[in-house]
Design an enzyme around this catalytic site. Structure first.
Site, PDB file in Angstrom:
ATOM      1  N   HIS A 479       4.808  60.147  35.212  1.00 48.45           N
ATOM      2  CA  HIS A 479       4.306  61.527  35.287  1.00 48.45           C
ATOM      3  C   HIS A 479       4.693  62.166  36.618  1.00 48.45           C
ATOM      4  O   HIS A 479       5.209  63.292  36.654  1.00 48.45           O
ATOM      5  CB  HIS A 479       2.780  61.524  35.127  1.00 48.45           C
ATOM      6  CG  HIS A 479       2.158  62.886  35.132  1.00 48.45           C
ATOM      7  ND1 HIS A 479       1.799  63.541  33.979  1.00 48.45           N
ATOM      8  CD2 HIS A 479       1.833  63.721  36.157  1.00 48.45           C
ATOM      9  CE1 HIS A 479       1.282  64.719  34.293  1.00 48.45           C
ATOM     10  NE2 HIS A 479       1.292  64.850  35.614  1.00 48.45           N
ATOM     11  N   GLU A 480       4.457  61.455  37.720  1.00 48.15           N
ATOM     12  CA  GLU A 480       4.750  62.022  39.037  1.00 48.15           C
ATOM     13  C   GLU A 480       6.256  62.144  39.268  1.00 48.15           C
ATOM     14  O   GLU A 480       6.708  63.094  39.907  1.00 48.15           O
ATOM     15  CB  GLU A 480       4.103  61.167  40.134  1.00 48.15           C
ATOM     16  CG  GLU A 480       2.592  60.995  40.013  1.00 48.15           C
ATOM     17  CD  GLU A 480       1.832  62.304  39.871  1.00 48.15           C
ATOM     18  OE1 GLU A 480       2.338  63.344  40.335  1.00 48.15           O
ATOM     19  OE2 GLU A 480       0.734  62.290  39.272  1.00 48.15           O
ATOM     20  N   HIS A 483       7.607  65.316  37.903  1.00 49.23           N
ATOM     21  CA  HIS A 483       7.367  66.514  38.712  1.00 49.23           C
ATOM     22  C   HIS A 483       8.529  66.823  39.651  1.00 49.23           C
ATOM     23  O   HIS A 483       8.630  67.952  40.146  1.00 49.23           O
ATOM     24  CB  HIS A 483       6.079  66.365  39.520  1.00 49.23           C
ATOM     25  CG  HIS A 483       4.842  66.696  38.747  1.00 49.23           C
ATOM     26  ND1 HIS A 483       4.714  67.862  38.020  1.00 49.23           N
ATOM     27  CD2 HIS A 483       3.668  66.017  38.596  1.00 49.23           C
ATOM     28  CE1 HIS A 483       3.514  67.894  37.454  1.00 49.23           C
ATOM     29  NE2 HIS A 483       2.865  66.785  37.780  1.00 49.23           N
TER      30      HIS A 483
END
Length: 762
Positions: A479-480, A483
């Site tokens: 998820h990170e 980004h």
């Protein structure tokens, strides 16, 4: 100023007047003091103004306002008596805190709010009045407004960039005989517009200019949300000094950083993703349109490690006994809100053995991935871009480091270190070129309020991801990492459109994680369908238990992206404490992207996504930028009445569950993994209904082993029961060893336990 803002409202004000003048580069020179819990030093801002700023400054001047609407007069601060620096002997090694603080701004005589200003001292007027000296000039001076909160500003001065040896190379004059404001601004203009291939030279000039002497103090004032600066006689942004130095200090209670102890009990400080962003760390222009670069020198005790958003893997420089200096820089323009720093007794974690994944990570692209490398000029402002670097485009695994308190070494080696290479490689296979050249990962202290946070070149992860198996750690890491593309390299122009960051990262984490695990297509599909079931439960729960106005992904509707004439605006609900706990932007954004991917087919959708990334990296977007480009790439037969207007209406501008999603969930059949959970849920419900004392011995119930997401889904379903008796909870613990599960499983288990307690004992 544009408006009087009520600090008690839940909207976050962005005060900077970015329509008139933009910060292009910050140079920070800071000392970190753990005893006083203060960061202090200087920040030098380099500005650019252009034709659009000149027009606005010259023709649409903001009225001079005060609470009483009376004109007020300011006096200049007392002249600064710093010794004049001989330009022939000026050294680039001069440290900014060697400059003398003098005049009215010499001491911090702040009031109860800690804010200091030399306007109030010089004129004795209330700091709530933002007026200009109209008596002497016939019209007001230009007012620079910066976002600022919880800072003690001690002094603001113009920087004499013309005093830097060799700076005449940036001008048309072989010798700087007559130094004027116009010449200083010309030097800065040439500096901020140097071509990208001269970035090293540019950074060196920035550093040397930041250490140049001051050439006059500037008037300044502070209020709750901003710092206002002006120079008498400078009536437009073009006339205003284009390089200024601000001497300031943070406050222990400042909301941009948190002072705490790590898991080993040692002191540390870090930016934890505050709703007010970085304005309590340094004065800045917070609106996302203010894309800037930065470099920072940070000094701390030698026992501390300084990590920061920076392209370089900084190493400490010993300054004096017990003190070290760290230097970082960024050449890709980013909003100031993305700047991140963490200072603590971190230890770099290294694998016990070298994995093949850790070796050189470049390879030739397969034919199916050839569309990763699009030919053409990038659409962003000029900077050294990795998308135009052939070696960067094929780099699957960027250089990375992992830091944590030493007590977490075993947990990092067992889980996190092994996951970083495959997750980075998976992201590259899906989206192509990594936007950033390197990555630091830090396990932050236990008071970190979420599971992770991504910033340029650095990711913060909660210690919670290290517990249980690798599933939560892997998905959160993916998820990170996502980004880096959505949220950082491509940012939202209006911060209310969070779904452009969080919706994409949530959708992509499943895809990255499936590839990192090397699942076959059927297994990947089953895992992603199971995740959809989980998120569907959470979205329904969120919609039932949150205010309707906070369920809208595009709350400003047709005014999204609009700002005032000066560039100031507000972020709707930006300070609402409930917003921290809400996932609506993650979930509704995820389901919208899932809906679109299903409409196009995964191959078509992800080919488009790579094209979109190549088109818009390094830029800010609104929802319509993504949707319009997507619809242009959908074959007519697949659109089926899809339009930007319909998506706005059904998904982005309405509260509750989007109708297309409601229809899909009602019509869709459960995936195999979810059906298995439903069978297990029925077993537990029957067990929970059994009488405490049984007349005859019954056959012991056999429960199937579940995957981590299956277990969370099972607990979500059991939460719908009115009560769960203690015997059932004990059996759940024995069957699934809940206390040894990861953070998601533990959280669900604690919720189960609370539901079983009588009222008043939770």
């Amino acid at each position: 100023m544009d408006t009087k803002l009520d600090p008690s409202r839940d909207d976050l004000p962005l005060m900077a007047n970015t329509s008139h003048i933009l910060v292009k580069h910050y140079v920070l020179d800071l000392d970190v003091d753990f005893e006083s819990q203060i960061i202090e030093g200087t920040i030098v801002l380099f500005f650019e103004s252009g034709n659009r700023f000149q027009k606005q400054s010259g023709s649409t001047k903001e009225p001079c306002r005060s609470e009483s609407n009376e004109a007020c007069r300011f006096r200049m601060p007392e002249p600064c008596h710093s010794p004049v620096t001989d330009t022939r002997t000026f050294s680039s090694k001069t440290r900014s805190n060697d400059f003398t603080i003098c005049g009215k701004g010499e001491k911090d005589t702040s009031g109860k709010d800690g804010n200091h200003d030399n306007w109030e001292q010089a004129s004795g007027i209330s700091s709530s009045k933002y007026c200009c000296d109209t008596g002497n000039h016939g019209s007001e001076d230009f007012l620079l407004v910066l976002d600022c909160c919880d800072l003690s500003v001690l002094k603001v001065e113009e920087v004499d960039v013309a005093a830097v040896p060799g700076i005449e190379k940036l001008t048309r004059s072989p010798k700087l005989t007559v130094v004027s404001e116009e010449l200083r601004n010309q030097i800065v203009c040439e500096l901020v517009t140097l071509p990208a291939d001269r970035w090293r030279e540019q950074l060196d000039y920035y550093a040397r200019c930041s250490q140049a002497p001051g050439c006059g103090e500037l008037l300044f004032d502070t209020d709750t949300w901003s710092l206002q600066i002006r120079k008498t006689g400078a009536q437009t942004a073009t006339d205003f000094p284009h390089a200024i130095r601000i001497r300031y200090s943070t406050k222990p209670q400042g909301r941009s950083v948190t002072w705490t102890s790590d898991q080993s009990g040692r002191p540390c400080v870090y930016t934890m993703g505050s709703p007010i962003n970085n304005r309590a760390l340094f004065p800045c222009q917070e609106p996302p349109v203010a894309m800037s670069t930065w470099q920072a020198t940070v000094r701390a005790a030698a026992s501390f490690v300084v990590l920061m958003s920076g392209e370089n893997s900084a190493k400490p420089t010993q300054l004096r006994e017990g003190c070290s200096s760290w230097h970082y820089y960024v050449t890709m323009p980013m909003p100031a809100s993305t700047f991140t720093i963490a200072v603590g007794s971190w230890t770099e974690m290294k694998p016990e053995t070298c994995s093949s994944n850790d070796l050189a990570a470049e390879r030739s692209l397969s034919p199916s991935e050839a569309d990763f490398r699009y030919v053409g000029i990038c659409g962003h402002m000029e900077y050294p871009c990795r998308f135009q670097n052939p070696s960067a485009t094929t780099q699957e695994i960027i250089p990375h480091r992992v830091f944590a308190p030493v007590c977490l070494k075993a947990a990092c080696q067992e889980t996190l270190l092994q996951l970083v290479p495959p997750c980075l490689s998976a992201a590259h296979r899906v989206l192509g070129t990594h936007p950033f050249s390197r990555l630091d990962i830090l396990i932050v202290p236990g008071n970190f309020p979420s599971l992770g946070m991504a910033s340029p070149h650095i990711i913060f992860l909660s210690q919670s991801v290290l517990t249980g198996n690798s599933h939560l750690c892997g998905t959160r890491l993916c998820h990170e990492i996502a980004h880096a593309w959505f949220g950082l390299a491509i940012g939202a122009r209006d911060w209310t459109e969070e779904w452009l960051s969080e919706g994409f990262a949530t959708h992509l984490e499943d895809v990255f994680w499936a590839k990192a695990q090397q699942l076959d297509p059927h297994e990947a599909q089953e895992q992603q369908e199971l995740k959809a079931c989980l998120r569907w439960c959470r979205l329904q729960d969120e919609v039932r238990n949150s205010p309707e106005e906070m369920q809208v992904l595009r709350p400003n509707k047709e005014k999204t992206g609009h700002v005032s004439d000066s560039g100031s605006s507000v972020v709707k609900h930006g300070l609402n404490p409930e917003k921290v706990f809400m996932q609506v932007h993650y979930l509704k954004g995820y389901f919208l992207l899932r809906f679109l991917a299903q409409r196009l087919g995964d191959d078509t959708y992800f080919a488009f996504l790579r094209k979109f990334v190549h088109t818009f990296h390094g830029q800010l977007i609104l929802s319509q930028d993504f949707l319009q480009m997507l619809l242009e790439n959908i074959p007519e037969e697949k659109r089926l009445e899809l339009s930007v207007e319909n998506i706005f209406r059904d998904w982005l501008e309405s509260s509750g569950i989007p109708q297309p999603l409601q229809r899909e969930r009602q019509a869709g059949a459960e995936c195999g993994l979810a059906r298995q959970v439903s069978v297990e849920v029925e077993k537990w419900i029957r067990m929970n209904r059994r009488p405490r004392k049984r007349k005859r011995r019954e056959t012991e119930q056999v429960f199937e082993k579940l995957l981590p997401d299956q277990l969370v889904l099972l607990l979500e379903h059991l939460l719908e029961q009115k009560t769960l008796n203690p015997r059932t909870l004990q059996s759940l613990e024995r069957a699934y060893r809940l206390t040894q599960q990861d953070a998601e499983g533990e959280a669900a288990h604690r919720a189960e336990h609370r539901r079983s307690l009588p009222s008043g004992k939770q």
